[in-house]
Design a protein around this motif. Structure first.
Motif, PDB file in Angstrom:
ATOM      1  N   LEU B  57       3.566   0.491  -1.967  1.00 45.18           N
ATOM      2  CA  LEU B  57       4.428   1.646  -2.218  1.00 45.18           C
ATOM      3  C   LEU B  57       5.910   1.264  -2.135  1.00 45.18           C
ATOM      4  O   LEU B  57       6.713   1.610  -3.002  1.00 45.18           O
ATOM      5  N   LEU B  58       6.241   0.496  -1.063  1.00 48.89           N
ATOM      6  CA  LEU B  58       7.640   0.132  -0.863  1.00 48.89           C
ATOM      7  C   LEU B  58       8.111  -0.846  -1.939  1.00 48.89           C
ATOM      8  O   LEU B  58       9.239  -0.736  -2.435  1.00 48.89           O
ATOM      9  N   SER B  59       7.242  -1.783  -2.318  1.00 46.39           N
ATOM     10  CA  SER B  59       7.696  -2.748  -3.322  1.00 46.39           C
ATOM     11  C   SER B  59       7.816  -2.081  -4.686  1.00 46.39           C
ATOM     12  O   SER B  59       8.619  -2.496  -5.510  1.00 46.39           O
ATOM     13  N   CYS B  60       7.022  -1.026  -4.895  1.00 47.26           N
ATOM     14  CA  CYS B  60       7.152  -0.255  -6.130  1.00 47.26           C
ATOM     15  C   CYS B  60       8.499   0.476  -6.136  1.00 47.26           C
ATOM     16  O   CYS B  60       9.214   0.514  -7.135  1.00 47.26           O
ATOM     17  N   LEU B  61       8.856   0.998  -4.963  1.00 51.68           N
ATOM     18  CA  LEU B  61      10.095   1.760  -4.812  1.00 51.68           C
ATOM     19  C   LEU B  61      11.320   0.900  -5.116  1.00 51.68           C
ATOM     20  O   LEU B  61      12.326   1.386  -5.648  1.00 51.68           O
ATOM     21  N   LEU B  62      11.198  -0.382  -4.772  1.00 51.17           N
ATOM     22  CA  LEU B  62      12.316  -1.314  -4.864  1.00 51.17           C
ATOM     23  C   LEU B  62      12.923  -1.366  -6.271  1.00 51.17           C
ATOM     24  O   LEU B  62      14.125  -1.505  -6.430  1.00 51.17           O
ATOM     25  N   PRO B 105       1.104  -6.707 -11.427  1.00 48.84           N
ATOM     26  CA  PRO B 105       1.126  -7.893 -10.566  1.00 48.84           C
ATOM     27  C   PRO B 105       0.644  -7.587  -9.141  1.00 48.84           C
ATOM     28  O   PRO B 105      -0.039  -8.409  -8.532  1.00 48.84           O
ATOM     29  N   LEU B 106       0.989  -6.384  -8.626  1.00 45.35           N
ATOM     30  CA  LEU B 106       0.540  -6.020  -7.281  1.00 45.35           C
ATOM     31  C   LEU B 106      -0.984  -5.954  -7.228  1.00 45.35           C
ATOM     32  O   LEU B 106      -1.612  -6.432  -6.283  1.00 45.35           O
ATOM     33  N   LEU B 133      -5.807   2.142  -9.792  1.00 46.89           N
ATOM     34  CA  LEU B 133      -5.829   3.563 -10.139  1.00 46.89           C
ATOM     35  C   LEU B 133      -4.593   4.292  -9.614  1.00 46.89           C
ATOM     36  O   LEU B 133      -4.143   5.278 -10.203  1.00 46.89           O
ATOM     37  N   GLY B 134      -4.060   3.817  -8.487  1.00 43.73           N
ATOM     38  CA  GLY B 134      -2.976   4.550  -7.825  1.00 43.73           C
ATOM     39  C   GLY B 134      -1.579   4.168  -8.290  1.00 43.73           C
ATOM     40  O   GLY B 134      -0.686   5.021  -8.355  1.00 43.73           O
ATOM     41  N   THR B 135      -1.371   2.872  -8.640  1.00 44.55           N
ATOM     42  CA  THR B 135      -0.002   2.455  -8.986  1.00 44.55           C
ATOM     43  C   THR B 135       0.554   3.138 -10.240  1.00 44.55           C
ATOM     44  O   THR B 135       1.771   3.352 -10.298  1.00 44.55           O
ATOM     45  N   PRO B 136      -0.273   3.512 -11.232  1.00 48.44           N
ATOM     46  CA  PRO B 136       0.333   4.261 -12.343  1.00 48.44           C
ATOM     47  C   PRO B 136       0.996   5.554 -11.873  1.00 48.44           C
ATOM     48  O   PRO B 136       2.076   5.912 -12.359  1.00 48.44           O
ATOM     49  N   ALA B 137       0.368   6.223 -10.897  1.00 54.65           N
ATOM     50  CA  ALA B 137       0.985   7.440 -10.370  1.00 54.65           C
ATOM     51  C   ALA B 137       2.320   7.113  -9.711  1.00 54.65           C
ATOM     52  O   ALA B 137       3.299   7.860  -9.859  1.00 54.65           O
ATOM     53  N   LEU B 138       2.371   5.979  -8.988  1.00 61.41           N
ATOM     54  CA  LEU B 138       3.628   5.593  -8.328  1.00 61.41           C
ATOM     55  C   LEU B 138       4.731   5.399  -9.373  1.00 61.41           C
ATOM     56  O   LEU B 138       5.870   5.817  -9.175  1.00 61.41           O
ATOM     57  N   SER B 139       4.376   4.757 -10.495  1.00 55.80           N
ATOM     58  CA  SER B 139       5.388   4.514 -11.536  1.00 55.80           C
ATOM     59  C   SER B 139       5.824   5.813 -12.194  1.00 55.80           C
ATOM     60  O   SER B 139       7.011   6.010 -12.465  1.00 55.80           O
TER      61      SER B 139
END
Lengths: 205, 218
Positions: B57-62, B105-106, B133-139
């Motif tokens: 989550l944090l590295s996505c935020l970066l 990459p994550l 499944l979850g990282t697309p929502a983060l983006s």
């Protein structure tokens, strides 16, 4: 094709700057907006390009007819000149960039990273983008900033070619481009008088 | 459409694009945790799913504030807004490009990082699946936040404050999938919830992002 702007009022930051602006452009015509700094030339151009809604009035053409070039050139410094132009050509669905490169004398620079260009060369790249858009109305905001005399002549030539092909050009500029056929409109007399939105709601618009 | 995606990924990979930054940050977070909590494998295995998800989550935020800020600074955002792309398509493509350069990459590296936190091997698959499944929502949520703060100088901190609370549902169900997977339990229900959140945000948020972007460009 004709661009008819009637009764246009525009606001910047919620404050009306110009009102009651009327002008029209037919195919093959160019109009130059003049006026002191801060009078609202950029705001008019952004409104005509469809980037912000007008306070009042109508712009006769759809925003799909407009190609806009602002103060910033929208150049990606890590892409080459060719990649920058090819991207815009793909976005606008035109594809061919050879004519644009030739029109602004960019062929020798085509494979250079855009970050390594001088300010004037970047400006030429930004203006070459107008050619690849393939749109009939060019809306140009101070297009000649940082261009030298030779490049200004190139630009005037490109505008002429665009007009000869049935295009139109609306621009704000202070210098003489040598476009003798272009009409000039001084927008200073259209300065807005009283603020239209001085109420509570207006401050949130 | 394809041109914008290709351009954004190309920009991410070239100098100063920040590709791999998120991954490196993720790695550092994962390496720091055992130093903080001690080398006890049992403790690490218990907290690993949560740590891995918070790290992701944090590295996505970066890299979120780069989504629109760079295009805003050099003026391309104005030009894209006048291009024949609907604003909704533009924000969706931006989110996809962000996911491809950060989320994927994550996902791919997550089993390796799980090993560093001694997550039980049974959990590798569910962890990667939950991240995929979850990282697309983060983006997509992050793109909304980036659209809200575009044009603000130093908007990154505000962006974090706006976006992190919105990440909570994804974090809860994502970490739950990974935790249950690691313990060998059935994880169908949290996985379905996670998928629901992701597809819901993908379906709805681009319209909100496009609307706020239009307002911010005025």
């Amino acid at each position: 094709m004709e661009l008819n702007v009637t009764g246009l009022s525009v606001a910047r930051g919620g404050i009306p700057v110009l009102e009651g602006l009327d002008f029209s452009l037919r195919a093959g015509e160019a109009l130059i907006l003049r006026g002191p700094n801060g009078v609202g030339k950029t705001t008019v151009l952004r409104t005509v390009a469809g980037l912000q809604p007008p306070l009042a009035g109508k712009i006769g053409l759809e925003r799909e007819a407009m190609a806009y070039a602002g103060h910033a050139d929208g150049i990606k410094t890590t892409l080459t000149v060719r990649e920058n132009l090819e991207f815009w050509a793909a976005v606008f669905g035109t594809g061919d960039i050879a004519a644009a490169l030739a029109a602004f004398d960019l062929i020798p620079l085509a494979e250079r990273a855009a970050g390594a260009l001088s300010a004037g060369q970047k400006r030429r790249l930004g203006l070459a983008r107008m050619v690849v858009t393939g749109r009939p109305v060019w809306v140009l905001d101070e297009p000649t900033v940082s261009l030298d005399a030779g490049a200004v002549a190139l630009f005037a030539q490109a505008v002429r070619a665009h007009l000869a092909g049935g295009g139109m050009a609306l621009m704000a500029t202070h210098i003489d481009l040598g476009l003798t056929e272009a009409r000039v409109l001084d927008v200073a007399p259209y300065r807005a008088k009283a603020p239209a939105h001085d109420d509570f709601d207006g401050s949130f618009l | 459409m394809k041109a914008l995606l290709v351009r954004d990924i190309r920009l991410a990979v070239r100098a100063g694009g920040g590709f791999g930054l998120g991954l490196a940050f993720f790695l550092i977070v994962v390496v720091l945790v055992p130093f903080g909590v001690g080398p006890d494998n049992g403790v690490l295995a218990v907290i690993a799913p949560g740590i891995l998800w918070v790290g992701a989550l944090l590295s996505c935020l970066l890299s979120l504030d780069r989504i629109f800020a760079l295009d805003w600074e050099d003026g391309s955002l104005d030009l894209l807004a006048t291009a024949p792309l609907p604003m909704e398509t533009l924000v969706t493509l931006k989110a996809v490009a962000h996911w491809l350069s950060t989320g994927v990459p994550l996902v791919l590296a997550s089993p390796l990082f799980a090993l560093l936190l001694s997550l039980p091997a049974a959990g590798y698959g569910p962890l990667a699946l939950s991240l995929a499944l979850g990282t697309p929502a983060l983006s997509v949520i992050g793109t909304f936040g980036a659209a809200l703060t575009v044009g603000l100088k130093r908007g990154g901190l505000l962006l974090s404050l706006l976006v992190l609370p919105l990440y909570m549902p994804t974090l809860i169900f994502g970490a739950e999938v990974a935790r249950r997977g690691a313990q060998g339990l059935e994880f169908g229900v949290p996985l379905a919830m996670l998928a629901g959140i992701t597809f819901g945000t993908i379906a709805l948020l681009p319209f909100a992002s496009a609307a706020v972007l239009r307002v911010n460009l005025r």
